[in-house]
Write a protein that holds these residues in place. Structure first.
Motif, PDB file in Angstrom:
ATOM      1  N   ARG A  23     -30.083  18.351  27.273  1.00  0.00           N
ATOM      2  CA  ARG A  23     -30.306  18.476  25.824  1.00  0.00           C
ATOM      3  C   ARG A  23     -31.153  17.292  25.353  1.00  0.00           C
ATOM      4  NH1 ARG A  23     -24.517  19.541  23.443  1.00  0.00           N
ATOM      5  NH2 ARG A  23     -23.713  19.465  25.547  1.00  0.00           N
ATOM      6  N   VAL A  24     -32.431  17.388  25.614  1.00  0.00           N
ATOM      7  CA  VAL A  24     -33.372  16.307  25.351  1.00  0.00           C
ATOM      8  C   VAL A  24     -33.725  16.283  23.862  1.00  0.00           C
ATOM      9  CG1 VAL A  24     -35.673  15.418  25.903  1.00  0.00           C
ATOM     10  CG2 VAL A  24     -34.300  16.539  27.668  1.00  0.00           C
ATOM     11  N   PRO A  25     -33.463  15.162  23.175  1.00  0.00           N
ATOM     12  CA  PRO A  25     -33.770  15.107  21.745  1.00  0.00           C
ATOM     13  C   PRO A  25     -35.261  15.184  21.448  1.00  0.00           C
ATOM     14  CG  PRO A  25     -33.071  12.957  22.545  1.00  0.00           C
ATOM     15  CD  PRO A  25     -32.857  13.928  23.664  1.00  0.00           C
ATOM     16  N   LEU A  26     -36.100  14.944  22.450  1.00  0.00           N
ATOM     17  CA  LEU A  26     -37.543  14.997  22.243  1.00  0.00           C
ATOM     18  C   LEU A  26     -38.112  16.414  22.271  1.00  0.00           C
ATOM     19  CD1 LEU A  26     -38.582  11.871  24.328  1.00  0.00           C
ATOM     20  CD2 LEU A  26     -38.560  12.097  21.842  1.00  0.00           C
ATOM     21  N   GLY A  32     -37.295  20.526  13.512  1.00  0.00           N
ATOM     22  CA  GLY A  32     -37.525  19.102  13.656  1.00  0.00           C
ATOM     23  C   GLY A  32     -36.232  18.297  13.635  1.00  0.00           C
ATOM     24  N   ARG A  33     -36.330  17.066  14.106  1.00  0.00           N
ATOM     25  CA  ARG A  33     -35.163  16.176  14.128  1.00  0.00           C
ATOM     26  C   ARG A  33     -35.640  14.735  14.226  1.00  0.00           C
ATOM     27  NH1 ARG A  33     -35.316  18.381  19.111  1.00  0.00           N
ATOM     28  NH2 ARG A  33     -33.682  19.881  18.787  1.00  0.00           N
ATOM     29  N   ARG A  34     -34.813  13.829  13.753  1.00  0.00           N
ATOM     30  CA  ARG A  34     -35.077  12.396  13.895  1.00  0.00           C
ATOM     31  C   ARG A  34     -34.533  11.950  15.242  1.00  0.00           C
ATOM     32  NH1 ARG A  34     -37.487   8.763  11.677  1.00  0.00           N
ATOM     33  NH2 ARG A  34     -37.814  10.008   9.819  1.00  0.00           N
ATOM     34  N   VAL A  35     -35.356  11.215  15.996  1.00  0.00           N
ATOM     35  CA  VAL A  35     -34.991  10.745  17.324  1.00  0.00           C
ATOM     36  C   VAL A  35     -35.089   9.222  17.344  1.00  0.00           C
ATOM     37  CG1 VAL A  35     -35.573  10.824  19.782  1.00  0.00           C
ATOM     38  CG2 VAL A  35     -35.892  12.860  18.364  1.00  0.00           C
ATOM     39  N   VAL A  36     -34.001   8.571  17.719  1.00  0.00           N
ATOM     40  CA  VAL A  36     -33.995   7.119  17.866  1.00  0.00           C
ATOM     41  C   VAL A  36     -34.572   6.779  19.234  1.00  0.00           C
ATOM     42  CG1 VAL A  36     -32.558   5.052  18.014  1.00  0.00           C
ATOM     43  CG2 VAL A  36     -32.030   6.813  16.322  1.00  0.00           C
ATOM     44  N   TYR A  49     -33.802   0.620  13.268  1.00  0.00           N
ATOM     45  CA  TYR A  49     -34.095   1.280  14.537  1.00  0.00           C
ATOM     46  C   TYR A  49     -35.562   1.661  14.598  1.00  0.00           C
ATOM     47  CZ  TYR A  49     -29.067   1.985  15.023  1.00  0.00           C
ATOM     48  OH  TYR A  49     -27.724   1.793  15.158  1.00  0.00           O
ATOM     49  N   LEU A  50     -36.043   1.898  15.793  1.00  0.00           N
ATOM     50  CA  LEU A  50     -37.330   2.553  15.994  1.00  0.00           C
ATOM     51  C   LEU A  50     -36.998   4.025  16.158  1.00  0.00           C
ATOM     52  CD1 LEU A  50     -40.352   2.716  16.587  1.00  0.00           C
ATOM     53  CD2 LEU A  50     -39.813   2.248  18.985  1.00  0.00           C
ATOM     54  N   SER A  51     -37.400   4.831  15.182  1.00  0.00           N
ATOM     55  CA  SER A  51     -37.136   6.266  15.270  1.00  0.00           C
ATOM     56  C   SER A  51     -38.344   7.031  14.743  1.00  0.00           C
ATOM     57  CB  SER A  51     -35.873   6.653  14.497  1.00  0.00           C
ATOM     58  OG  SER A  51     -36.072   6.539  13.110  1.00  0.00           O
ATOM     59  N   VAL A  52     -38.373   8.310  15.095  1.00  0.00           N
ATOM     60  CA  VAL A  52     -39.488   9.163  14.708  1.00  0.00           C
ATOM     61  C   VAL A  52     -38.958  10.563  14.443  1.00  0.00           C
ATOM     62  CG1 VAL A  52     -40.060   9.838  17.094  1.00  0.00           C
ATOM     63  CG2 VAL A  52     -41.856   9.815  15.345  1.00  0.00           C
ATOM     64  N   PHE A  53     -39.640  11.296  13.566  1.00  0.00           N
ATOM     65  CA  PHE A  53     -39.300  12.686  13.293  1.00  0.00           C
ATOM     66  C   PHE A  53     -40.175  13.547  14.195  1.00  0.00           C
ATOM     67  CE2 PHE A  53     -39.198  16.665  10.890  1.00  0.00           C
ATOM     68  CZ  PHE A  53     -37.833  16.768  10.677  1.00  0.00           C
ATOM     69  N   VAL A  54     -39.546  14.367  15.052  1.00  0.00           N
ATOM     70  CA  VAL A  54     -40.250  15.204  16.029  1.00  0.00           C
ATOM     71  C   VAL A  54     -40.154  16.652  15.577  1.00  0.00           C
ATOM     72  CG1 VAL A  54     -40.314  15.960  18.438  1.00  0.00           C
ATOM     73  CG2 VAL A  54     -39.696  13.593  17.889  1.00  0.00           C
ATOM     74  N   GLN A  55     -41.311  17.312  15.424  1.00  0.00           N
ATOM     75  CA  GLN A  55     -41.322  18.687  14.940  1.00  0.00           C
ATOM     76  C   GLN A  55     -42.490  19.460  15.547  1.00  0.00           C
ATOM     77  OE1 GLN A  55     -41.631  19.027  10.657  1.00  0.00           O
ATOM     78  NE2 GLN A  55     -40.681  21.036  10.678  1.00  0.00           N
TER      79      GLN A  55
END
Length: 100
Positions: A23-26, A32-36, A49-55
């Protein structure tokens, strides 16, 4: 360098990015989802944190809306062709257990 990213050049959050259950958050979805991706030594609760929204947008995967540790310059959005992006995640998952 090894003390920063760990053995084999993998950062401390690699297990979260490429979990054994697959279950890879990337993985990019239309929701979409926020990934730390990381945190400073003092912890994310302190300095952020360093996080990004992946969509996924059709055939494009976008990394946007970066949240960075306090005092860091904002990053631009990055876009990837979805097919090679998915292929690279699949490859990383397949090879990850052999790297440990």
């Amino acid at each position: 360098m090894a003390e920063t990213v760990g053995g084999g050049g993998r950062g401390p959050l690699t297990d979260e990015a490429l979990p054994a259950d697959g279950r890879v958050p990337l993985w990019a979805t239309s929701e979409g989802r926020r990934v730390v991706l990381g945190e400073p030594e003092c912890t994310g609760g302190c300095c952020g944190y360093l996080s990004v929204f992946v969509q996924r947008h059709g055939g494009i995967v976008e990394w946007s809306d970066w949240q960075l540790p306090t005092g860091r310059a904002q990053l631009p959005a990055f876009c990837f062709d979805a097919d090679p992006y998915d292929a690279e995640l699949t490859r990383a998952l397949r090879e990850w257990p052999r790297q440990v």
